[in-house]
Design a protein around this motif. Sequence first.
Motif, mmCIF file in Angstrom:
data_model
loop_
_atom_site.group_PDB
_atom_site.id
_atom_site.type_symbol
_atom_site.label_atom_id
_atom_site.label_comp_id
_atom_site.label_asym_id
_atom_site.label_seq_id
_atom_site.Cartn_x
_atom_site.Cartn_y
_atom_site.Cartn_z
ATOM 1 N N CYS A 182 0.798 -1.223 0.000
ATOM 2 C CA CYS A 182 0.000 0.000 0.000
ATOM 3 C C CYS A 182 0.832 1.275 0.000
ATOM 4 C CB CYS A 182 -0.939 0.001 1.206
ATOM 5 S SG CYS A 182 -0.063 -0.293 2.753
ATOM 6 N N GLY A 183 2.138 1.172 0.057
ATOM 7 C CA GLY A 183 2.961 2.374 -0.029
ATOM 8 C C GLY A 183 3.015 3.175 1.258
ATOM 9 N N ASN A 184 3.712 4.343 1.185
ATOM 10 C CA ASN A 184 3.825 5.252 2.324
ATOM 11 C C ASN A 184 4.353 4.516 3.549
ATOM 12 O OD1 ASN A 184 3.664 7.856 3.284
ATOM 13 N ND2 ASN A 184 1.504 7.734 3.847
ATOM 14 N N TYR A 185 5.504 3.881 3.417
ATOM 15 C CA TYR A 185 5.990 2.953 4.424
ATOM 16 C C TYR A 185 6.442 3.702 5.669
ATOM 17 C CZ TYR A 185 5.965 0.404 0.085
ATOM 18 O OH TYR A 185 5.592 -0.126 -1.123
ATOM 19 N N ASN A 186 5.654 3.602 6.731
ATOM 20 C CA ASN A 186 5.878 4.483 7.877
ATOM 21 C C ASN A 186 7.022 4.044 8.781
ATOM 22 O OD1 ASN A 186 4.673 2.261 9.013
ATOM 23 N ND2 ASN A 186 3.045 3.377 10.056
ATOM 24 N N PRO A 208 8.432 5.902 -1.671
ATOM 25 C CA PRO A 208 8.164 7.322 -1.445
ATOM 26 C C PRO A 208 8.319 7.693 0.030
ATOM 27 C CG PRO A 208 6.108 6.092 -1.635
ATOM 28 C CD PRO A 208 7.214 5.130 -1.951
ATOM 29 N N PRO A 209 8.632 8.959 0.324
ATOM 30 C CA PRO A 209 8.854 9.361 1.715
ATOM 31 C C PRO A 209 7.588 9.228 2.540
ATOM 32 C CG PRO A 209 8.716 11.287 0.293
ATOM 33 C CD PRO A 209 8.768 10.089 -0.605
ATOM 34 N N TYR A 210 7.754 8.935 3.805
ATOM 35 C CA TYR A 210 6.629 8.764 4.713
ATOM 36 C C TYR A 210 5.954 10.099 5.003
ATOM 37 C CZ TYR A 210 4.300 8.065 9.227
ATOM 38 O OH TYR A 210 3.400 8.053 10.260
ATOM 39 N N ASN A 211 4.665 10.136 4.774
ATOM 40 C CA ASN A 211 3.858 11.297 5.124
ATOM 41 C C ASN A 211 2.894 10.855 6.215
ATOM 42 O OD1 ASN A 211 1.929 13.349 5.339
ATOM 43 N ND2 ASN A 211 2.084 13.880 3.165
ATOM 44 N N PRO A 212 3.026 11.339 7.443
ATOM 45 C CA PRO A 212 2.185 10.870 8.542
ATOM 46 C C PRO A 212 0.755 11.383 8.485
ATOM 47 C CG PRO A 212 3.585 12.647 9.294
ATOM 48 C CD PRO A 212 4.005 12.351 7.888
#
Length: 559
Positions: A403-407, A414-418
């Motif tokens: 699902c991407g956005n790997y926290n 791609p960079p994590y966006n919280p």
Amino acid sequence: MNRARASTVGILLAFLLVGCGSSSGPEEPESSGGPGAGAGSSGSGSGNASGSGDASGSGDPSGSGDASGSGDASGSGTTGSGAGTGGSGGADGDPSGDGGGGSSSGTGGGEPDLVEPTLITSGANEYWKIGTPTEVTSGNADVTVDDAATQQRWDGFGGSFNEMGWNMLSMLSESERQRAIKLLFDKNEGAGFAYGRIPMGASDYAMDRYSLDEKKDDFTMESFSIARDKEKLIPYIKAALAVRPGLHLWASPWTPPTWMKSNGAFDGGKMKDDANTLKAHALYFAKFVEAYAAEGMTIEAVHPQNEPTYETRYPSCAWTGQLMAKFIGTYLGPTFEERGIKAQIFLGTMSNDAADPGILSAVTGDATAMKYVKGFGLQWNMRGSAAGLKSRNLPIVQTEHQCGNYNWNPAGAPPYNPNTAANDHAYGQESWGLIRDWIKAGVNSYNAWNMVLDPVGKNIDSQRPWPQNALLNVKADTKELILTPAYYVFRHVSQYVDPGAMRVNTTGGDALAFKNPDGTIVTVIYNSGSSAKTTTLSVAGKKLQFSVPARGWATVNWK
């Protein structure tokens, strides 16, 4: 599908004017289509044609471009569609009973031919553009399809039903909600998904935590109930079945009832291994299949546990390989036999490459358990296990798209966006790499994770909510439906590749190709460059030339 391919500009223009209409791209809400002209002769349904882990996932995630754009061919239309009445195929991946989304409107006997485009392209800000390739006689091919060199059978794409998805769809008007379902499941006006995953109890995208029997030590399942599912999950599934009657449904739990676990909680904990608990859990599965059958829905397969070696801050449960083998061979399989349950048992859904290969080894090495195992479910980091399973000649299902956005890796790509999910073109590019590599690894089907969410996409992990992507977004404040770039990537591969197709070899370029049962050859090509590329494709004895957008895709649908 017995669909005609247009070979003249006049027919193609007719398709564009009648079937596509105007629409906007993924950052702008699309207009709904007009009323249909009537149901197709073979359909039983409506005449309304409203328009329609790790952070190292492959694919170039660095491409620029936002999700805005125009050109969705599934916009407003005037032809009606009938819901097909074909039966579903078996859960072992046999696509012979592929149910359909109906046909275009028409008169007279038999199903009328639907004109399909021969070329569809997408790039940043210009999604789902219909075109026509040019036949050429000279020059070298950039991509060559060898349709005589076949690989695995292809059974189709799918996605997961979750409560949060239906919660968002319920905010739309009825016509927009129907359009969203068609965009996912309709074979003529959408991605044509053939599979649907159902959580048994709460997933991390339930509205809150629950199981289907929380009465402590209810070993006989007297309090088992799917009443909660009837609120959001079952309406979601039935809406999909109305569009795709042959949809193949399969299920897995994120957690068993809490009293079956070492910690007595929904999150984390380990599965108990006493006979009473395991027998009750097998009955829990049986009751689930039976209860859904009573609602008119056939569960074709079950997977014993979602991600069985991860203990997370959302519903989860840890298993050992030995316990999984014992559960399947001694309890689950025999219980299904005793109760006459036809749902197949798949060994899934495996996700953790550090521990789940041990579960695969334990179960595949247990002859009693393997009497009941009819396939495998792999996701996330487990792609490397597909090669070793192919020799068993059982279906291999990719059960959950990353699902991407790997926290856990803020420095990754791609960079994590919280604060919000990365529903952008870069994630579409990453999605292509994941789909391509899993298919080339030999899986027979591929499942998206969330099909619908709000644009933020946070789950029920209250300590560190993880903003995750979805194929379609719904804005709660404006009630707008948004098609994300990842949706178009899935559709580029899924819409024209029919269940029962064979994957065939390609050389040159970044491509996938399939040969449908009707002889149609579908080739999907990706251009990672920063400029559009004039591309020559050699397929079925022809050379076809067309432009592939920068950081974009072209699907060539040729017979």
